[in-house]
Design an enzyme around this catalytic site. Structure first.
Site, PDB file in Angstrom:
ATOM      1  N   ASP A 339      -4.063  -7.495   4.844  1.00  0.00           N
ATOM      2  CA  ASP A 339      -2.865  -8.285   4.622  1.00  0.00           C
ATOM      3  C   ASP A 339      -2.403  -8.829   5.972  1.00  0.00           C
ATOM      4  OD1 ASP A 339      -0.669  -9.216   3.017  1.00  0.00           O
ATOM      5  OD2 ASP A 339       0.555  -7.734   4.062  1.00  0.00           O
ATOM      6  N   ASP A 642       0.702  -3.113   3.837  1.00  0.00           N
ATOM      7  CA  ASP A 642       1.920  -2.318   3.886  1.00  0.00           C
ATOM      8  C   ASP A 642       2.809  -2.530   2.680  1.00  0.00           C
ATOM      9  OD1 ASP A 642       2.665  -4.888   4.440  1.00  0.00           O
ATOM     10  OD2 ASP A 642       3.968  -4.392   6.122  1.00  0.00           O
ATOM     11  N   ASP A 646      -0.085  -4.668  -2.105  1.00  0.00           N
ATOM     12  CA  ASP A 646      -1.417  -4.273  -1.629  1.00  0.00           C
ATOM     13  C   ASP A 646      -1.958  -3.039  -2.349  1.00  0.00           C
ATOM     14  OD1 ASP A 646      -1.433  -6.266   0.375  1.00  0.00           O
ATOM     15  OD2 ASP A 646      -0.222  -4.994   1.668  1.00  0.00           O
TER      16      ASP A 646
END
Length: 901
Positions: A339, A642, A646
């Site tokens: 990410d 985070d 995700d």
């Protein structure tokens, strides 16, 4: 409207509240603007349940302990113990069961330690919420919220449940944890389309997100598992963890060994019965002895301990491991899907570029730390006295915002909207003094007009300042600030500059100002509709972590591909990927968006997934598809992130890596590894540690298997030759135990080899033991087994009693393995070097422990009773040590032959 129509509308307002007006949503929830009564709230709590995500049922300790017995080799060992009990040989039975239990306890204890380490990192969700019940505002436990409750949130609050906004003032919400967007979402009361995506539902608040600025009253529409976060958690629960390559290989090795043990035992029993006419008791004892000899019962414990030591080492380097097998898998990772927001970037908006009428300026420093300079194209500090247009712009940036940065023990943080925080830091870096500027009036930023305006008193001069979207400010300006004075507005030139900054992945804000009119005491939208002077542009970015750039370069050297998967816009993602080194610095970069992925079939995505390194505007489902497509090519995939968005892909990936500080609880629960410092560079160090651990496991397995090979050879040859057994089952277990518990653990601490991170990733299909390793195992097994038989027969030929001859054979096996330990320190190079004696002090601790244990075995009377051993003399010690050194030299010759071939 009919009653049925009214009921249908209310039901629809409950399911898509963002598409209905506040009054309709309140009606649909059976509530009103003053909230629920306490009695109604209690009834609904009983109906809907608490406002908590459903927790996975904890696995009982006894089940976790039994799971460590789930190994086919342990089953065979336990079977041997049961057979010993059936024939009344209780000493052997107890010893066998104790060894099996010790192996299981080691894994059980280490698993518990890893779980405890993670618990220390867990962050707490919002515990209290401001709620209106019985017409009165009060604080209540957020777990007691129910649909229909009216709640109030303000800047800094964590939203406790999904809710439809009723009233709001300057409300912006940080939804990065849910959508991946680094810029806070602007919220309002107006309804949006029923088909709007989560990121476009501007009339909604979502559980777990953070209020950046403003405040709002809202009616709760969903709690617990029914919230957006709850639905994502259901996706996580639907993903099944995959076995690690090492787990699969060791399971295959165990099955192969079990089949080989069964076949060899059958041959041995047939020959013993029909050729040598052994009795049933003798054959049973021989069969059990052979099974115990051939089973590497220390192998599961060895792998567990090696991984556990790696877990502790990684924890010291800020990587908390929840599952020990993930350490090994991380070492074989071929692709890292990361990410962007908060993982590769700092999640701290930073002004990077300023453009005024007299030039373009760079801004040094990143994040909210107010350190750095504003510099000219030549790199010189831009003095405000020499650049009055720049001075006007940074003054506007400093006073026309409501954010401020403050220093905390954890570092610098922004209080307010992050973009405004970037402007506040810009003003500090410029050195301008805004302390004497007094705000007299303001127009707050709203999504409808997309700018903020303030009327300020600066040292007796009244000035109107504007900050906002460039197109809105250009519409309101007629002139522009030049090097000296003002000039007519060149809108086309400014639009070209805006496009340039946007192409660089920057979020662009503009600044404007005008002198206040005589007697002007208020500022309104109409009063700033025209007549303003355009001051310039500020390019803002969520900057890459400096250490992430270096870590990505290290990953490339190690043959690992890094892919960025983000919910942000494609232009921003491409620009950041260039800075990080994921994409080339020049040329076209292929980036796929969520819309592109929606249009692709499973096979179409599979064709392109390995060639594309940037994915933008993605949803949790898209990330899952990307991970699965990569895995279909045999890639070993690590997913980092985070945010809640995700979590599903982190669960599906071979290794899921979560951020410990900024990461959400759902993401940490889904992850295999949690980074305590939120540092992408820690992943690169974890990869190195994983490779080191795997190399040490390979060394340990190569070292351990000849123990079993040599012992089973001794038993097999004895039966085939019709001799009395040179070793009893408990003596075999003794050799296995001291070599596994002492010597093999020494190899777990071997340091990393210098070129470890310059090698390509290990193929998941690669066997833990290569053909050359199997050759080495076979040579060592035959060599150590033959020498042990020679010692046993020599002792018997000299008239030594049976127990002493067996003790000499046991000592020979132990010392033979000790010599082989030094061969295994360098599998791919010669051990005939002084380095074999240095570099790992655990080696000598293990050697001392093994020799001490063997002395107890040889001379302690109680050991003679338990293990049927006897004392040996100096001649036997000298003989076994000399033969052990000979084994070391012969194995080195074998290694040299294998290397040449």
């Amino acid at each position: 409207m009919t009653d049925k129509t009214t009921v249908d509308a209310a039901a629809t307002a409950r399911t898509v509240p963002w598409a209905y007006d506040p009054a309709e949503v309140l009606a649909g929830q059976g509530s009103n603007a003053t909230g629920l009564s306490s009695a109604d709230a209690s009834a609904r709590l009983a109906q809907f349940g608490s406002n908590n995500l459903p927790a996975a049922a904890p696995v009982p300790a006894w089940k976790r302990l039994l799971a460590h017995f789930d190994d086919i080799l342990i089953y065979i060992l336990l079977g041997a113990g049961v057979l010993k009990a059936l024939v009344g040989d209780w000493v052997d039975c107890i010893v066998i069961l104790v060894v099996a239990l010790a192996n299981a306890m080691i894994g059980f204890i280490q698993e518990g330690r890893a779980t405890s380490a993670l618990e220390s990192l867990r962050t707490m969700m919002s515990l209290e919420a401001q709620v209106q019940r019985d017409g009165t505002w009060s604080n209540a436990d957020s777990s007691t919220l129910v649909p229909g409750d009216v709640i109030r949130v303000r800047s800094g609050d964590r939203v406790p449940a999904d809710a439809r906004i009723l009233l709001q003032a300057n409300l912006q919400v940080d939804e990065a944890a849910l959508t991946g967007e680094s810029v806070p979402a602007v919220k309002n009361v107006e309804s949006v389309g029923a088909d709007a995506g989560v990121g476009d539902r501007s009339s909604m608040l979502f559980s777990g997100t953070i209020v950046a600025t403003g405040n709002a009253d809202a009616v709760v529409t969903a709690t617990g598992a029914n919230t957006e976060i709850g639905q994502i958690s259901a996706l996580v629960a639907g993903q099944h963890a995959v076995d690690t390559p090492l787990t699969l290989q060791l399971a295959r090795l165990a099955k192969q060994l079990s089949v080989a043990i069964g076949l060899a035992a059958a041959v041995m029993l047939i020959i013993g019965r029909f050729v040598h006419d052994f009795s049933f008791d003798a054959l049973l004892s021989a069969a059990i002895g052979f099974a115990v000899a051939a089973i590497p019962e220390g192998l599961p414990a060895l792998v567990t301990i090696t991984l556990a030591l790696g877990v502790q080492q990684m924890a010291r380097r800020n990587a908390i491991t929840r599952k020990m097998g993930a350490v090994e898998t991380l070492g074989s990772v071929t692709t890292i899907c990361s990410d962007k927001t908060g993982t590769l970037t700092q999640n701290e908006m930073t002004a990077r570029t300023v453009i005024t009428g007299d030039g373009r300026f760079g801004v040094e420093g990143t994040g909210y730390r107010p350190e750095g300079r504003i510099v000219t194209a030549s790199g010189a500090t831009a003095a405000l006295a020499e650049h009055p247009a720049l001075a006007d712009l940074v003054l506007a940036a400093g006073v026309c915002n409501d954010a401020m940065v403050e220093r905390t023990p954890e570092g610098w943080r922004v209080v307010g909207q992050p973009t405004e925080g970037a402007l506040d830091v810009l003003a500090v870096k410029s050195g301008i003094d805004v302390g004497g500027v007094q705000r007299l009036a303001q127009v707050p930023f709203e999504s409808t007009h997309k700018f903020a305006a303030t009327l300020d008193d600066a040292d007796g001069r009244r000035i109107v300042h504007l900050i906002g979207a460039p197109d809105r400010l250009l519409d309101r300006c007629e002139t522009q600030r030049a090097t000296t004075g003002v000039a007519p507005l060149d809108r086309a030139a400014w639009e070209r500059r805006i496009d340039e900054l946007a192409h660089e992945g920057l979020r662009v804000l503009a600044a404007a100002s005008r002198p206040a009119h005589d007697g002007e005491v208020e500022v309104t939208l109409d009063s700033v509709a025209a007549g303003n002077t355009f001051l310039g542009l500020v390019g803002i970015v969520d900057p890459p972590r400096p250490e992430a750039t270096a870590a990505i370069a290290e990953c490339r050297t190690a043959g690992i591909r890094v892919k960025m998967i983000t919910g942000d816009h494609a232009g921003t993602a491409v620009a950041i990927s260039r800075e990080l080194g994921i994409a080339p610095p020049t040329g076209d970069v292929e980036a796929l968006t969520g819309a592109d992925l929606e249009a692709m079939s499973k096979e179409q995505l599979r064709v392109v997934v390995r060639d594309v390194d940037v994915y933008a505007r993605t949803s949790p489902e898209h990330k899952l598809r990307i991970v699965r497509a990569l895995q279909s090519h045999g890639e070993v995939v690590a997913m980092t992130g985070d945010g809640v968005n995700d979590a599903p892909s982190i669960t599906r990936a071979d290794v899921g890596v979560a951020m410990g500080i900024k990461g959400t609880d759902a993401t940490k629960e889904a992850a295999d590894i949690v980074l305590a410092d939120d540092n992408f560079a820690t992943i690169e160090r974890a990869v190195e540690e994983g490779r080191r651990i795997y190399a040490n496991i390979r060394k340990s397995v190569v070292f351990l298997l000849p123990t079993n090979g040599a012992q089973s050879l001794v038993i097999l040859v004895a039966v085939l030759m019709g001799w009395a057994l040179p070793l009893s089952p408990v003596q075999i277990l003794w050799v296995n135990l001291i070599t596994a518990v002492t010597l093999s653990l020494a190899l777990a601490g071997e340091p990393a080899e210098p070129d470890l991170m310059h090698r390509p990733p290990r193929s998941p299909k690669e066997h833990v033991l290569s053909r050359s390793a199997w050759t080495l195992v076979a040579v060592a097994s035959v060599l150590i087994g033959t020498v042990a038989l020679v010692v046993y027969q020599l002792e018997r030929s000299l008239g030594v009693d049976y127990a002493t001859a067996q003790t000499a054979a046991v000592t020979m096996l132990a010392l033979g393995q000790l010599a082989f330990l030094f061969n295994c320190r360098f599998l791919d190079s010669s051990s005939l070097t002084p380095r074999v004696l240095a570099g790992n002090r655990v080696i000598w601790i293990s050697v001392g422990a093994m020799l001490a244990a063997q002395l107890v075995f040889v001379y302690a009377p109680f050991m003679h009773v338990w293990f049927e051993s006897g004392p040996i003399g100096p001649r036997d010690w000298a003989l076994t040590f000399a033969l052990a050194f000979g084994i070391f030299l012969v194995v080195e010759v074998g290694k040299a032959v294998v290397r040449r071939r």
